[in-house]
Design a protein around this motif. Structure first.
Motif, PDB file in Angstrom:
ATOM      1  N   LEU A   1       0.826  -1.201   0.000  1.00  0.00           N
ATOM      2  CA  LEU A   1       0.000   0.000   0.000  1.00  0.00           C
ATOM      3  C   LEU A   1       0.865   1.258   0.000  1.00  0.00           C
ATOM      4  N   SER A   2       1.976   1.216   0.715  1.00  0.00           N
ATOM      5  CA  SER A   2       2.883   2.361   0.733  1.00  0.00           C
ATOM      6  C   SER A   2       3.478   2.603  -0.650  1.00  0.00           C
ATOM      7  N   GLN A   3       3.840   1.520  -1.321  1.00  0.00           N
ATOM      8  CA  GLN A   3       4.440   1.638  -2.655  1.00  0.00           C
ATOM      9  C   GLN A   3       3.452   2.163  -3.695  1.00  0.00           C
ATOM     10  N   HIS A   4       2.159   2.040  -3.426  1.00  0.00           N
ATOM     11  CA  HIS A   4       1.135   2.462  -4.391  1.00  0.00           C
ATOM     12  C   HIS A   4       0.338   3.670  -3.909  1.00  0.00           C
ATOM     13  N   GLN A   5       0.926   4.461  -3.020  1.00  0.00           N
ATOM     14  CA  GLN A   5       0.204   5.637  -2.520  1.00  0.00           C
ATOM     15  C   GLN A   5      -0.212   6.578  -3.651  1.00  0.00           C
ATOM     16  N   LYS A   6       0.632   6.703  -4.676  1.00  0.00           N
ATOM     17  CA  LYS A   6       0.307   7.612  -5.779  1.00  0.00           C
ATOM     18  C   LYS A   6      -0.924   7.140  -6.539  1.00  0.00           C
ATOM     19  N   ASP A   7      -1.103   5.814  -6.647  1.00  0.00           N
ATOM     20  CA  ASP A   7      -2.287   5.287  -7.325  1.00  0.00           C
ATOM     21  C   ASP A   7      -3.561   5.722  -6.616  1.00  0.00           C
ATOM     22  N   PHE A   8      -3.497   5.748  -5.299  1.00  0.00           N
ATOM     23  CA  PHE A   8      -4.665   6.178  -4.519  1.00  0.00           C
ATOM     24  C   PHE A   8      -4.800   7.705  -4.543  1.00  0.00           C
ATOM     25  N   ALA A   9      -3.663   8.396  -4.509  1.00  0.00           N
ATOM     26  CA  ALA A   9      -3.703   9.859  -4.505  1.00  0.00           C
ATOM     27  C   ALA A   9      -4.357  10.406  -5.772  1.00  0.00           C
ATOM     28  N   THR A  10      -4.166   9.720  -6.904  1.00  0.00           N
ATOM     29  CA  THR A  10      -4.748  10.211  -8.163  1.00  0.00           C
ATOM     30  C   THR A  10      -6.272  10.186  -8.144  1.00  0.00           C
ATOM     31  N   ILE A  11      -6.871   9.375  -7.267  1.00  0.00           N
ATOM     32  CA  ILE A  11      -8.330   9.349  -7.165  1.00  0.00           C
ATOM     33  C   ILE A  11      -8.820  10.041  -5.889  1.00  0.00           C
ATOM     34  N   GLY A  12      -7.896  10.752  -5.208  1.00  0.00           N
ATOM     35  CA  GLY A  12      -8.293  11.530  -4.035  1.00  0.00           C
ATOM     36  C   GLY A  12      -8.318  10.779  -2.729  1.00  0.00           C
ATOM     37  N   THR A  13      -7.651   9.621  -2.669  1.00  0.00           N
ATOM     38  CA  THR A  13      -7.619   8.818  -1.439  1.00  0.00           C
ATOM     39  C   THR A  13      -6.252   8.910  -0.781  1.00  0.00           C
ATOM     40  N   ARG A  14      -6.242   9.309   0.477  1.00  0.00           N
ATOM     41  CA  ARG A  14      -4.996   9.334   1.240  1.00  0.00           C
ATOM     42  C   ARG A  14      -4.851   8.019   1.991  1.00  0.00           C
ATOM     43  N   VAL A  15      -3.647   7.477   1.997  1.00  0.00           N
ATOM     44  CA  VAL A  15      -3.378   6.226   2.704  1.00  0.00           C
ATOM     45  C   VAL A  15      -2.612   6.560   3.984  1.00  0.00           C
ATOM     46  N   ALA A  16      -3.100   6.081   5.109  1.00  0.00           N
ATOM     47  CA  ALA A  16      -2.462   6.356   6.400  1.00  0.00           C
ATOM     48  C   ALA A  16      -1.295   5.398   6.592  1.00  0.00           C
ATOM     49  N   VAL A  17      -0.196   5.684   5.900  1.00  0.00           N
ATOM     50  CA  VAL A  17       0.968   4.802   5.958  1.00  0.00           C
ATOM     51  C   VAL A  17       2.225   5.628   5.728  1.00  0.00           C
ATOM     52  N   SER A  18       3.324   5.150   6.270  1.00  0.00           N
ATOM     53  CA  SER A  18       4.619   5.811   6.101  1.00  0.00           C
ATOM     54  C   SER A  18       5.202   5.495   4.730  1.00  0.00           C
ATOM     55  N   THR A  19       6.384   6.048   4.450  1.00  0.00           N
ATOM     56  CA  THR A  19       7.046   5.801   3.172  1.00  0.00           C
ATOM     57  C   THR A  19       7.483   4.333   3.087  1.00  0.00           C
ATOM     58  N   PRO A  20       7.691   3.821   1.878  1.00  0.00           N
ATOM     59  CA  PRO A  20       8.156   2.433   1.733  1.00  0.00           C
ATOM     60  C   PRO A  20       9.450   2.153   2.498  1.00  0.00           C
ATOM     61  N   GLU A  21      10.335   3.146   2.563  1.00  0.00           N
ATOM     62  CA  GLU A  21      11.601   2.948   3.268  1.00  0.00           C
ATOM     63  C   GLU A  21      11.369   2.701   4.760  1.00  0.00           C
ATOM     64  N   VAL A  22      10.460   3.469   5.359  1.00  0.00           N
ATOM     65  CA  VAL A  22      10.159   3.298   6.784  1.00  0.00           C
ATOM     66  C   VAL A  22       9.481   1.958   7.023  1.00  0.00           C
ATOM     67  N   VAL A  23       8.514   1.620   6.170  1.00  0.00           N
ATOM     68  CA  VAL A  23       7.794   0.356   6.324  1.00  0.00           C
ATOM     69  C   VAL A  23       8.756  -0.822   6.202  1.00  0.00           C
ATOM     70  N   ALA A  24       9.618  -0.800   5.193  1.00  0.00           N
ATOM     71  CA  ALA A  24      10.562  -1.901   4.980  1.00  0.00           C
ATOM     72  C   ALA A  24      11.515  -2.040   6.170  1.00  0.00           C
ATOM     73  N   LEU A  25      11.951  -0.919   6.716  1.00  0.00           N
ATOM     74  CA  LEU A  25      12.837  -0.951   7.878  1.00  0.00           C
ATOM     75  C   LEU A  25      12.143  -1.595   9.073  1.00  0.00           C
ATOM     76  N   CYS A  26      10.906  -1.181   9.324  1.00  0.00           N
ATOM     77  CA  CYS A  26      10.170  -1.709  10.475  1.00  0.00           C
ATOM     78  C   CYS A  26       9.876  -3.201  10.333  1.00  0.00           C
ATOM     79  N   GLN A  27       9.803  -3.680   9.093  1.00  0.00           N
ATOM     80  CA  GLN A  27       9.492  -5.083   8.871  1.00  0.00           C
ATOM     81  C   GLN A  27      10.720  -5.978   8.853  1.00  0.00           C
ATOM     82  N   ASP A  28      11.879  -5.388   9.053  1.00  0.00           N
ATOM     83  CA  ASP A  28      13.129  -6.144   9.122  1.00  0.00           C
ATOM     84  C   ASP A  28      13.697  -5.929  10.528  1.00  0.00           C
ATOM     85  N   LYS A  29      13.543  -6.922  11.390  1.00  0.00           N
ATOM     86  CA  LYS A  29      13.908  -6.742  12.794  1.00  0.00           C
ATOM     87  C   LYS A  29      15.402  -6.502  12.999  1.00  0.00           C
ATOM     88  N   GLN A  30      16.220  -7.092  12.150  1.00  0.00           N
ATOM     89  CA  GLN A  30      17.662  -6.861  12.295  1.00  0.00           C
ATOM     90  C   GLN A  30      18.015  -5.436  11.880  1.00  0.00           C
TER      91      GLN A  30
END
Length: 319
Positions: free
Chosen positions: A88-117
């Protein structure tokens, strides 16, 4: 305003939080809910409308959500589980083009949080105490590099799935060394800290709550507490995660010595968020304000000593 909550599952309290805050803002809110099996989701049945969507790993997941948001004029999409965050973070622009905001951080932040090391390394670099963490392969080569008590976790796991607390390093030999990391096991009082970042990545609120009782990886009894060391960790986190937005949470242990260690960061609403909301941290209101172009009222004025005692409720369906 139309809002959609994805992977809605049992997040009825989250729906309640958004409805309460919409009323306080004078917003007429229509809550939509999406799930893989909406007919068996209590939150979907509580929503104003429900939709079936493919699994988030399916290539049709995002196109189907975009279609739903376009047809229903959705202003805000709120994801709730780790596996869907990155796509969803990687496709925020797809949603933005139709006026939908996604409550999510950038892909870099999400990927970091999903890698515990990677998370552990990032926390340590930001001056935040964290358990020493190594790959399972490195640990099996030299178990002496960590103190006696350790915990093994899937590198990209969530909801406490797959966690192993070995009494002997040999108990870990059957695990996939590519998928697991090993951390020093801290013991003490368990805390979750719910944090909110504005669009500029500025930390606006941090609410620690003690996890008095946990069931299936989610807090069932908790109480909000001011813990200066954890609130300081939240401030340091803001500089460590440029691109953070909206609700995040992190897990920590407060040892008897008074030291605190942060061992996990989640780039989404925490399961215990309704407790923070009850204490005055209205993350859901602030997301509605952001989506509606209203002045942001985010603040750190919340009450300590608010206790949450969860219980099971039921939704009944007639044939």
């Amino acid at each position: 305003m139309n809002l959609i909550i994805t992977s809605a599952g049992r997040r009825n309290h989250l729906i309640d939080c958004f409805r309460t805050d919409a009323t306080s803002l004078g917003i007429s809110l229509r809550v939509l809910a999406a799930d893989y099996h909406p007919e068996s989701s209590p939150a979907c049945l509580q929503a104003d409308a429900r939709f079936a969507v493919p699994h988030c790993s399916d290539p049709e997941f995002v196109p189907r959500l975009v279609e739903i948001c376009r047809e229903n004029d959705v202003s805000l999409l709120v994801p709730t589980i780790d596996p869907e965050l990155l796509v969803l973070s990687q496709h925020q622009k797809d949603f933005a083009t139709i006026g939908t905001r996604v409550a999510v951080s950038t892909p870099e932040v999400v990927a970091l949080c999903q890698d515990k090391q990677a998370t552990a390394a990032c926390l340590a670099a930001a001056g935040i105490m964290t358990p020493k963490t190594v790959s399972l392969a490195a640990y099996l080569q030299d178990p002496t590099q960590l103190r006696t008590l350790v915990v093994a976790k899937p590198k990209n796991g969530s909801a406490s799935f797959g966690i192993v607390r070995p009494k002997d390093p040999r108990e870990l030999s059957g695990l996939d060394p590519e998928r697991y990391i090993v951390q020093e096991l801290w013991q003490g009082r368990e805390f979750t800290v719910n944090v909110f970042f504005d669009r500029a990545g500025v930390l606006r609120c941090a609410v620690p709550h003690e996890r008095l009782e946990v069931r299936a990886g989610e807090v069932s009894k908790g109480v909000t507490r001011h813990v200066p060391m954890l609130e300081d960790a939240a401030r340091k986190l803001s500089s460590a995660l440029p691109g953070a937005f909206g609700p995040l949470c992190f897990q920590a242990i407060l040892a008897e010595s008074g030291e605190a260690a942060v061992f996990e960061v989640n780039a989404r609403f925490g399961g215990g968020f309704p407790l923070a909301h009850r204490a005055g941290a209205h993350f859901s209101r602030w997301l509605l304000e952001d989506a509606g172009g209203l002045p942001l009222s985010a603040n750190n004025d919340w009450k300590a000593g608010v206790t949450m005692l969860r219980y099971d409720a039921a939704v009944f369906l007639e044939a």
